[in-house]
Write a protein that holds these residues in place. Structure first.
Motif, PDB file in Angstrom:
ATOM      1  N   PHE A  87      19.155  44.820 -18.018  1.00  0.00           N
ATOM      2  CA  PHE A  87      18.506  44.120 -16.909  1.00  0.00           C
ATOM      3  C   PHE A  87      19.527  43.800 -15.814  1.00  0.00           C
ATOM      4  N   GLY A  88      20.674  43.275 -16.194  1.00  0.00           N
ATOM      5  CA  GLY A  88      21.725  42.957 -15.230  1.00  0.00           C
ATOM      6  C   GLY A  88      22.203  44.183 -14.479  1.00  0.00           C
ATOM      7  N   ASP A  89      22.405  45.285 -15.193  1.00  0.00           N
ATOM      8  CA  ASP A  89      22.836  46.531 -14.550  1.00  0.00           C
ATOM      9  C   ASP A  89      21.802  47.020 -13.539  1.00  0.00           C
ATOM     10  N   ALA A  90      20.519  46.891 -13.877  1.00  0.00           N
ATOM     11  CA  ALA A  90      19.458  47.327 -12.968  1.00  0.00           C
ATOM     12  C   ALA A  90      19.409  46.452 -11.718  1.00  0.00           C
ATOM     13  N   LEU A  91      19.592  45.145 -11.871  1.00  0.00           N
ATOM     14  CA  LEU A  91      19.575  44.236 -10.714  1.00  0.00           C
ATOM     15  C   LEU A  91      20.678  44.571  -9.719  1.00  0.00           C
ATOM     16  N   VAL A  92      21.847  44.890 -10.238  1.00  0.00           N
ATOM     17  CA  VAL A  92      22.994  45.200  -9.387  1.00  0.00           C
ATOM     18  C   VAL A  92      22.689  46.377  -8.460  1.00  0.00           C
ATOM     19  N   GLU A  93      21.846  47.283  -8.892  1.00  0.00           N
ATOM     20  CA  GLU A  93      21.539  48.486  -8.116  1.00  0.00           C
ATOM     21  C   GLU A  93      20.486  48.272  -7.032  1.00  0.00           C
ATOM     22  N   LEU A  94      19.809  47.123  -7.016  1.00  0.00           N
ATOM     23  CA  LEU A  94      18.745  46.889  -6.044  1.00  0.00           C
ATOM     24  C   LEU A  94      19.321  46.269  -4.769  1.00  0.00           C
ATOM     25  N   PRO A  95      19.241  46.961  -3.639  1.00  0.00           N
ATOM     26  CA  PRO A  95      19.869  46.455  -2.415  1.00  0.00           C
ATOM     27  C   PRO A  95      19.253  45.160  -1.888  1.00  0.00           C
ATOM     28  N   GLU A  96      18.022  44.887  -2.208  1.00  0.00           N
ATOM     29  CA  GLU A  96      17.373  43.656  -1.745  1.00  0.00           C
ATOM     30  C   GLU A  96      17.905  42.418  -2.454  1.00  0.00           C
ATOM     31  N   VAL A  97      18.484  42.606  -3.633  1.00  0.00           N
ATOM     32  CA  VAL A  97      18.985  41.481  -4.413  1.00  0.00           C
ATOM     33  C   VAL A  97      20.310  41.022  -3.814  1.00  0.00           C
ATOM     34  N   MET A  98      20.318  39.791  -3.316  1.00  0.00           N
ATOM     35  CA  MET A  98      21.525  39.231  -2.703  1.00  0.00           C
ATOM     36  C   MET A  98      22.357  38.471  -3.721  1.00  0.00           C
ATOM     37  N   GLU A  99      21.703  37.816  -4.656  1.00  0.00           N
ATOM     38  CA  GLU A  99      22.393  37.086  -5.704  1.00  0.00           C
ATOM     39  C   GLU A  99      21.529  37.131  -6.962  1.00  0.00           C
ATOM     40  N   ALA A 100      22.168  37.125  -8.113  1.00  0.00           N
ATOM     41  CA  ALA A 100      21.446  37.085  -9.377  1.00  0.00           C
ATOM     42  C   ALA A 100      22.288  36.314 -10.382  1.00  0.00           C
ATOM     43  N   TYR A 101      21.645  35.409 -11.072  1.00  0.00           N
ATOM     44  CA  TYR A 101      22.337  34.557 -12.038  1.00  0.00           C
ATOM     45  C   TYR A 101      21.619  34.583 -13.377  1.00  0.00           C
ATOM     46  N   LEU A 102      22.375  34.685 -14.442  1.00  0.00           N
ATOM     47  CA  LEU A 102      21.865  34.438 -15.780  1.00  0.00           C
ATOM     48  C   LEU A 102      21.923  32.929 -15.942  1.00  0.00           C
ATOM     49  N   VAL A 103      20.793  32.297 -16.281  1.00  0.00           N
ATOM     50  CA  VAL A 103      20.717  30.836 -16.278  1.00  0.00           C
ATOM     51  C   VAL A 103      20.195  30.291 -17.605  1.00  0.00           C
ATOM     52  N   THR A 104      20.335  28.993 -17.755  1.00  0.00           N
ATOM     53  CA  THR A 104      19.761  28.308 -18.902  1.00  0.00           C
ATOM     54  C   THR A 104      18.373  27.818 -18.526  1.00  0.00           C
ATOM     55  N   GLY A 105      17.609  27.409 -19.517  1.00  0.00           N
ATOM     56  CA  GLY A 105      16.293  26.839 -19.248  1.00  0.00           C
ATOM     57  C   GLY A 105      15.176  27.787 -19.629  1.00  0.00           C
TER      58      GLY A 105
END
Length: 155
Positions: A87-105
């Motif tokens: 999932f993280g690798d796929a997010l990195v490839e999307l140009p629209e994604v400016m920031e992505a965080y793995l979070v708790t909760g």
């Protein structure tokens, strides 16, 4: 050079570079009250220590045709290393994604995305995000206005 070893001159350098990463060494030296050579040496030491990690150009997303910001919370179906990695690798490839965080909760990821209105957001969801395997649920919020944007902390 650890954070506690930064003196006031280092902090001044960092504050100036934070607001203008293209400032010349001469002008930086003048602003902080050093001669150019010691200023240059301090900047290089801050870079070598990993305190300055990069210099970037900040682009205007509105001028690029993606004026809207959406915050997306994503919950994955499974919580194993392979799913998180894919999932993280796929997010990195999307140009629209400016920031992505793995979070708790309740949700696993918090993702900041630039889009062009609701139509652009729907396209992003259907053609990109929902094509990534492993999503159980998502929840989205459109940002109405940005109140503060910082690219690093203030030293």
């Amino acid at each position: 050079m650890k954070e506690e070893r930064l003196d006031e001159i280092d902090r001044k350098i960092l504050r100036e570079l934070r607001s203008d990463g293209r400032i010349s060494n001469q002008k930086l030296a003048e602003r902080i009250g050093l001669s150019p050579t010691p200023c240059w040496n301090r900047v290089r030491a801050l870079e070598a220590a990993g305190i300055i990690t990069e210099y970037v150009a900040v682009l205007d997303q509105r001028a690029l045709g993606m004026p809207d910001t959406v915050i997306i919370e994503v919950q994955l179906e499974r919580h194993d290393d392979a799913v998180f990695q894919a999932f993280g690798d796929a997010l990195v490839e999307l140009p629209e994604v400016m920031e992505a965080y793995l979070v708790t909760g309740e949700y696993d990821y918090l993702i900041k995305v630039a889009v062009s209105g609701t139509e652009g957001y729907e396209r992003f969801l259907r053609q990109k995000l929902y094509k990534i395997r492993g999503i159980r649920h998502s929840r989205s919020t459109f940002a109405l206005r940005c109140l503060k944007r910082a690219h690093s902390v203030v030293p």
